[in-house]
Design a protein around this motif. Structure first.
Motif, PDB file in Angstrom:
ATOM      1  N   GLY A   1       8.948 -10.633 -37.117  1.00  0.00           N
ATOM      2  CA  GLY A   1       9.784  -9.745 -36.320  1.00  0.00           C
ATOM      3  C   GLY A   1       9.036  -9.135 -35.155  1.00  0.00           C
ATOM      4  O   GLY A   1       9.652  -8.713 -34.159  1.00  0.00           O
ATOM      5  N   VAL A   2       7.701  -9.102 -35.238  1.00  0.00           N
ATOM      6  CA  VAL A   2       6.913  -8.560 -34.137  1.00  0.00           C
ATOM      7  C   VAL A   2       7.090  -9.396 -32.869  1.00  0.00           C
ATOM      8  O   VAL A   2       6.935  -8.886 -31.751  1.00  0.00           O
ATOM      9  CB  VAL A   2       5.418  -8.485 -34.541  1.00  0.00           C
ATOM     10  N   LEU A   3       7.479 -10.641 -33.030  1.00  0.00           N
ATOM     11  CA  LEU A   3       7.706 -11.496 -31.863  1.00  0.00           C
ATOM     12  C   LEU A   3       8.923 -11.056 -31.056  1.00  0.00           C
ATOM     13  O   LEU A   3       9.082 -11.439 -29.901  1.00  0.00           O
ATOM     14  CB  LEU A   3       7.862 -12.955 -32.290  1.00  0.00           C
ATOM     15  N   ASN A   4       9.771 -10.218 -31.669  1.00  0.00           N
ATOM     16  CA  ASN A   4      10.921  -9.693 -30.933  1.00  0.00           C
ATOM     17  C   ASN A   4      10.504  -8.753 -29.815  1.00  0.00           C
ATOM     18  O   ASN A   4      11.314  -8.409 -28.947  1.00  0.00           O
ATOM     19  CB  ASN A   4      11.879  -8.967 -31.884  1.00  0.00           C
ATOM     20  N   GLU A   5       9.263  -8.318 -29.825  1.00  0.00           N
ATOM     21  CA  GLU A   5       8.780  -7.444 -28.767  1.00  0.00           C
ATOM     22  C   GLU A   5       8.468  -8.220 -27.492  1.00  0.00           C
ATOM     23  O   GLU A   5       8.152  -7.610 -26.459  1.00  0.00           O
ATOM     24  CB  GLU A   5       7.568  -6.662 -29.256  1.00  0.00           C
TER      25      GLU A   5
ATOM     26  N   ASP B   1      14.937 -23.327 -37.745  1.00  0.00           N
ATOM     27  CA  ASP B   1      14.133 -22.684 -38.773  1.00  0.00           C
ATOM     28  C   ASP B   1      14.759 -21.349 -39.172  1.00  0.00           C
ATOM     29  O   ASP B   1      15.177 -20.561 -38.314  1.00  0.00           O
ATOM     30  CB  ASP B   1      12.710 -22.464 -38.252  1.00  0.00           C
ATOM     31  N   LYS B   2      14.808 -21.082 -40.473  1.00  0.00           N
ATOM     32  CA  LYS B   2      15.483 -19.878 -40.965  1.00  0.00           C
ATOM     33  C   LYS B   2      14.833 -18.595 -40.457  1.00  0.00           C
ATOM     34  O   LYS B   2      15.510 -17.583 -40.284  1.00  0.00           O
ATOM     35  CB  LYS B   2      15.496 -19.884 -42.492  1.00  0.00           C
ATOM     36  N   VAL B   3      13.518 -18.638 -40.256  1.00  0.00           N
ATOM     37  CA  VAL B   3      12.813 -17.448 -39.779  1.00  0.00           C
ATOM     38  C   VAL B   3      12.694 -17.457 -38.262  1.00  0.00           C
ATOM     39  O   VAL B   3      13.122 -16.527 -37.575  1.00  0.00           O
ATOM     40  CB  VAL B   3      11.418 -17.346 -40.419  1.00  0.00           C
ATOM     41  N   LEU B   4      12.121 -18.520 -37.711  1.00  0.00           N
ATOM     42  CA  LEU B   4      11.883 -18.572 -36.275  1.00  0.00           C
ATOM     43  C   LEU B   4      13.179 -18.576 -35.477  1.00  0.00           C
ATOM     44  O   LEU B   4      13.238 -18.020 -34.376  1.00  0.00           O
ATOM     45  CB  LEU B   4      11.054 -19.807 -35.929  1.00  0.00           C
ATOM     46  N   GLY B   5      14.214 -19.188 -36.036  1.00  0.00           N
ATOM     47  CA  GLY B   5      15.491 -19.249 -35.337  1.00  0.00           C
ATOM     48  C   GLY B   5      16.126 -17.893 -35.142  1.00  0.00           C
ATOM     49  O   GLY B   5      17.020 -17.730 -34.296  1.00  0.00           O
ATOM     50  N   GLY B   6      15.691 -16.907 -35.907  1.00  0.00           N
ATOM     51  CA  GLY B   6      16.251 -15.566 -35.792  1.00  0.00           C
ATOM     52  C   GLY B   6      15.550 -14.677 -34.797  1.00  0.00           C
ATOM     53  O   GLY B   6      15.978 -13.537 -34.564  1.00  0.00           O
TER      54      GLY B   6
ATOM     55  N   GLN C   1       2.343 -20.633 -31.183  1.00  0.00           N
ATOM     56  CA  GLN C   1       2.294 -21.995 -31.691  1.00  0.00           C
ATOM     57  C   GLN C   1       3.314 -22.147 -32.810  1.00  0.00           C
ATOM     58  O   GLN C   1       3.467 -21.260 -33.650  1.00  0.00           O
ATOM     59  CB  GLN C   1       0.914 -22.327 -32.239  1.00  0.00           C
ATOM     60  N   ALA C   2       3.975 -23.258 -32.828  1.00  0.00           N
ATOM     61  CA  ALA C   2       4.912 -23.563 -33.900  1.00  0.00           C
ATOM     62  C   ALA C   2       4.717 -25.019 -34.294  1.00  0.00           C
ATOM     63  O   ALA C   2       4.271 -25.826 -33.487  1.00  0.00           O
ATOM     64  CB  ALA C   2       6.342 -23.326 -33.439  1.00  0.00           C
TER      65      ALA C   2
END
Length: 339
Positions: A264-268, A288-293, A214-215
């Motif tokens: 960063g766990v979402l990178n999995e 978004d600075k965090v989610l965009g990465g 969710q975002a």
């Protein structure tokens, strides 16, 4: 319509505690609507086992009241129209979403929307001959109180949680309560087969890690769903859910609440399905600075659902999941070409 994520969870938790209290109040209300005659011919009497024991329904119910948030879909799929339903989120007519509205026909069920609406006086005034609460957050005291009004069906207890019921279990349980167990099982088998066929047609999806999230942020966290009830629409298509999500799970709501510093766990997850209010390219998330990465965002391996598809995913019913397949699979094909 508001977000189909944070609101439903809080409503489920609210119902778990407040429904019992509401039954102590008196908010007089009545309804004279009667449901259309369903078909095919049901078989009675039936006895339904659930987490609080067993309930016998002696004859075909004509005035069914739904006190949970999704059970109307199971009933409508079986050709049975309740006389009252309970609102979850949004303002859909009669608390029935577009994937099910055609099955409502000309019926206009009463919509229960508040603790007062769920009082003993109101439910008694509806003159039910069956009360269904498999997804209602119903505790034992509430079940006992409701059972004095009419035969009441509670959650199966499969997930040991009064607010969550796997769609196959809920469908068959509701089907049995209305004398249509065989029909319900056929619906479950057909949808299970459809998921299997879609998965077989996309062999490269098998084992690919995916997440349903969710975002934007909720109280400083990203909401993600661990492996289980909230992600079966992905695993039934062959995907796997990262086990790393599990360490962030809040057991009270069965969701992973991932702090911004740990996203960063979402990178999995190789692919992410974002439950968003607006379908499209997820411009706000990408900016978004965090989610965009996050890798699946940067790499274009994200699907942004829009409100209705997100609601269908979260409803997780025999009628909403075919809509999920129809709408989500083409989007997954775009972000995972050649799958």
């Amino acid at each position: 319509m508001t977000s189909p994520f944070s609101a439903p969870v809080s409503r489920r938790l609210f119902l778990a505690g407040s429904l019992s209290a509401a039954l102590l109040a008196a908010a007089a209300c009545s309804s004279d609507e009667s449901a259309p005659q369903p078909s095919p011919t049901p078989v009675f009497p039936v006895t339904v086992d659930h987490m609080y024991g067993s309930t016998t329904i002696p004859a075909e119910p004509k005035r069914i009241v739904v006190i949970g948030t999704t059970e109307q879909d199971a009933l409508l799929a079986l050709g049975v129209v309740p006389i009252a339903v309970t609102q979850w989120v949004g303002d859909e007519p009669y608390a029935v979403f577009p994937w099910a509205i055609d099955k409502l026909g000309d019926a206009k069920p009463t919509v229960l929307e508040s603790a007062e609406d769920l009082s003993a006086a109101t439910i008694t005034g509806l003159k039910p001959d069956l009360i269904i609460g498999t997804n209602a957050g119903m505790d034992k005291a509430t079940y006992t109180a409701l059972s004095t009004i009419a035969p009441t069906i509670a959650n199966s207890g499969v997930y040991a949680n009064t607010s969550y019921e796997p769609w196959p279990t809920q469908t068959v349980l509701v089907g049995k309560a209305v004398g249509r167990e065989a029909q319900a099982q056929k619906l479950v088998d057909d949808l299970t087969q459809r998921f299997a066929e879609v998965a077989a047609a996309h062999p490269k999806w098998a084992g690919v890690s995916a997440g349903f999230v969710q975002a934007p942020y909720d109280d400083g966290s990203v909401i993600a769903w661990p492996n289980g009830l909230g992600t079966n629409f992905l695993t039934d298509l062959g995907f796997t859910i990262p086990k790393s999500f599990d360490r962030f799970v809040n057991d009270k709501v069965a969701q992973a609440q991932i702090p911004a510093k740990d996203t960063g766990v979402l990178n999995e997850a190789e692919v992410l399905v974002w439950g968003t209010d607006v379908a499209g390219d997820g411009a706000d998330i990408r900016a978004d600075k965090v989610l965009g990465g996050i890798d699946a965002v940067k790499g274009g391996r994200s699907v942004y659902t829009g409100d209705l598809l997100a609601s269908a995913i979260y409803f997780n019913t025999i009628l909403s999941l075919p809509y999920v397949i129809d709408q989500l699979v083409p989007e997954l094909e775009k972000v995972l070409p050649g799958g």
